[in-house]
Write a protein that holds these residues in place. Structure first.
Motif, short mmCIF file in Angstrom:
data_model
loop_
_atom_site.label_atom_id
_atom_site.label_comp_id
_atom_site.label_asym_id
_atom_site.label_seq_id
_atom_site.Cartn_x
_atom_site.Cartn_y
_atom_site.Cartn_z
N GLU A 135 -3.18 3.70 -2.56
CA GLU A 135 -2.99 2.66 -3.67
C GLU A 135 -2.49 1.23 -3.20
O GLU A 135 -1.65 1.57 -2.39
CB GLU A 135 -2.01 3.28 -4.87
N ARG A 136 -3.36 0.42 -3.49
CA ARG A 136 -3.06 -1.00 -3.16
C ARG A 136 -3.06 -1.96 -4.08
O ARG A 136 -3.87 -1.92 -4.97
CB ARG A 136 -3.90 -1.59 -2.09
N THR A 137 -1.77 -2.73 -4.15
CA THR A 137 -1.69 -3.79 -4.96
C THR A 137 -1.68 -5.23 -4.08
O THR A 137 -1.02 -5.30 -3.24
CB THR A 137 -0.40 -3.66 -5.92
N SER A 138 -2.61 -6.10 -4.43
CA SER A 138 -2.76 -7.35 -3.63
C SER A 138 -2.31 -8.61 -4.47
O SER A 138 -2.39 -8.59 -5.79
CB SER A 138 -4.29 -7.52 -3.14
N TYR A 139 -1.70 -9.56 -3.67
CA TYR A 139 -1.18 -10.67 -4.48
C TYR A 139 -1.70 -12.19 -4.10
O TYR A 139 -2.01 -12.13 -2.68
CB TYR A 139 0.45 -10.56 -4.46
N GLN A 154 1.02 -1.15 -0.14
CA GLN A 154 0.07 -0.05 -0.01
C GLN A 154 0.97 1.27 0.14
O GLN A 154 1.86 1.23 0.70
CB GLN A 154 -0.98 -0.05 1.06
N LYS A 155 0.51 2.15 -0.61
CA LYS A 155 1.12 3.63 -0.80
C LYS A 155 -0.14 4.45 -0.22
O LYS A 155 -1.21 4.57 -0.88
CB LYS A 155 1.61 3.70 -2.07
N ILE A 156 0.32 5.44 0.80
CA ILE A 156 -0.47 6.34 1.41
C ILE A 156 -0.24 7.78 1.14
O ILE A 156 1.11 7.97 1.34
CB ILE A 156 -0.99 6.04 2.65
N GLN A 216 -7.30 1.79 -6.15
CA GLN A 216 -7.08 3.10 -5.79
C GLN A 216 -8.45 3.88 -4.97
O GLN A 216 -9.37 4.02 -5.43
CB GLN A 216 -6.95 3.94 -7.24
N SER A 217 -8.06 4.24 -3.62
CA SER A 217 -9.11 4.84 -2.97
C SER A 217 -8.79 6.08 -2.43
O SER A 217 -7.73 6.64 -2.18
CB SER A 217 -9.29 3.85 -1.72
N ILE A 218 -10.08 6.89 -2.08
CA ILE A 218 -9.78 8.22 -1.63
C ILE A 218 -10.66 8.09 -0.19
O ILE A 218 -11.77 7.77 -0.35
CB ILE A 218 -10.56 9.26 -2.55
N TYR A 219 -10.03 8.42 0.77
CA TYR A 219 -10.74 8.36 2.14
C TYR A 219 -10.82 9.82 2.69
O TYR A 219 -10.01 10.66 2.34
CB TYR A 219 -9.81 7.68 3.27
#
Length: 252
Positions: free
Chosen positions: A218-222, A191-193, A233-236
């Motif tokens: 931004e999160r990349t899951s494996y 994750q990148k915040i 890609q999320s906006i909180y």
């Protein structure tokens, strides 16, 4: 009702009602509950409350401090005191890989989704790179506004290869439930915040003023075998989340 009328001491201050600061604290708290003091609004200055209630500023300050300890108001250095937002504050661990639905259920909150986009599309360059797709591949996208107990919390845009999610319409509540049923539950993620100021479109969806603080994640899951499952890609809302990470001292 105006705040002056609401705080008029003849309406609530009693000789046998306990310490004066406790009675004032209770009256201000009632003002929040009744909507006289609205979420996000500023409290009148201490000197003004003291003049209305015929109390000393020390007594007023003590009452406001008690409200701040209870989380009813927020004191900001140099700016005054403000009624706390009624948006639930979520403490989110960065060490656990869970879905929004799972997070809210664990806290006893009801999560819902408002769909913004759902379908199969040609991938963007970012999606090709993140998901390790061939340029002529298709990508499944789901985008939705996530809410907790009716409050908008985040805008979530997830992209997956059609191998992992051949039919985006299968996702009704939890994406991870659908992936788990197909044998593609993520095992780890990066994750990148980053901090942002919310643009007009996103602020409108999240029901905050444009320019307010937000978080972009931004999160990349494996999978456990290293294959990429999702790129999200999320906006909180900045006022709704605290992200917490446990750190351990590295061994030299």
């Amino acid at each position: 009702m105006s705040i002056v009328d609401f705080l008029a001491p003849e309406k609530w201050l009693r000789p046998d009602g306990g310490p004066r600061y406790v009675q004032l604290r209770r009256r201000l708290s009632d003002g929040v509950d009744q909507g006289v003091l609205k979420a996000g609004s500023s409290l009148p200055p201490e000197r003004e409350i003291a003049a209305i209630t015929d109390m000393s500023r020390v007594t007023v300050r003590k009452a406001i401090h008690a409200l701040a300890q209870d989380g009813i108001v927020i004191q900001k250095q140099g700016s005054g005191s403000f009624v706390a937002s009624d948006t639930p504050k979520i403490e989110q661990s960065l060490s656990r890989l869970t879905s929004f639905s799972e997070d809210m259920a664990r806290r006893g909150m009801t999560s819902t989704s408002i769909w913004l986009e759902r379908g199969i599309f040609m991938p963007s360059p970012d999606e090709v790179l993140a998901l390790a797709l061939s340029p002529d591949a298709s990508v499944s996208r789901i985008a939705r506004l996530r809410t907790a107990d009716g409050k908008p919390m985040a805008i979530e845009r997830a992209s997956l290869s059609t191998e992992m999610l051949p039919n985006p319409l299968l996702v009704e509540t939890s994406l991870y439930e659908v992936l788990e049923q197909a044998g593609y539950r993520p095992a780890r993620a990066l994750q990148k915040i980053s901090a942002i100021n919310l643009e007009v479109d996103n602020a409108t969806l999240l029901e905050v003023e444009p320019g307010k603080a937000g978080l972009r994640i931004e999160r990349t899951s494996y999978l456990s075998d290293g294959r990429t499952v999702e790129f999200t890609q999320s906006i909180y809302r900045g006022d709704a989340y605290n992200f917490v990470a446990e750190l351990r001292l590295a061994k030299e």
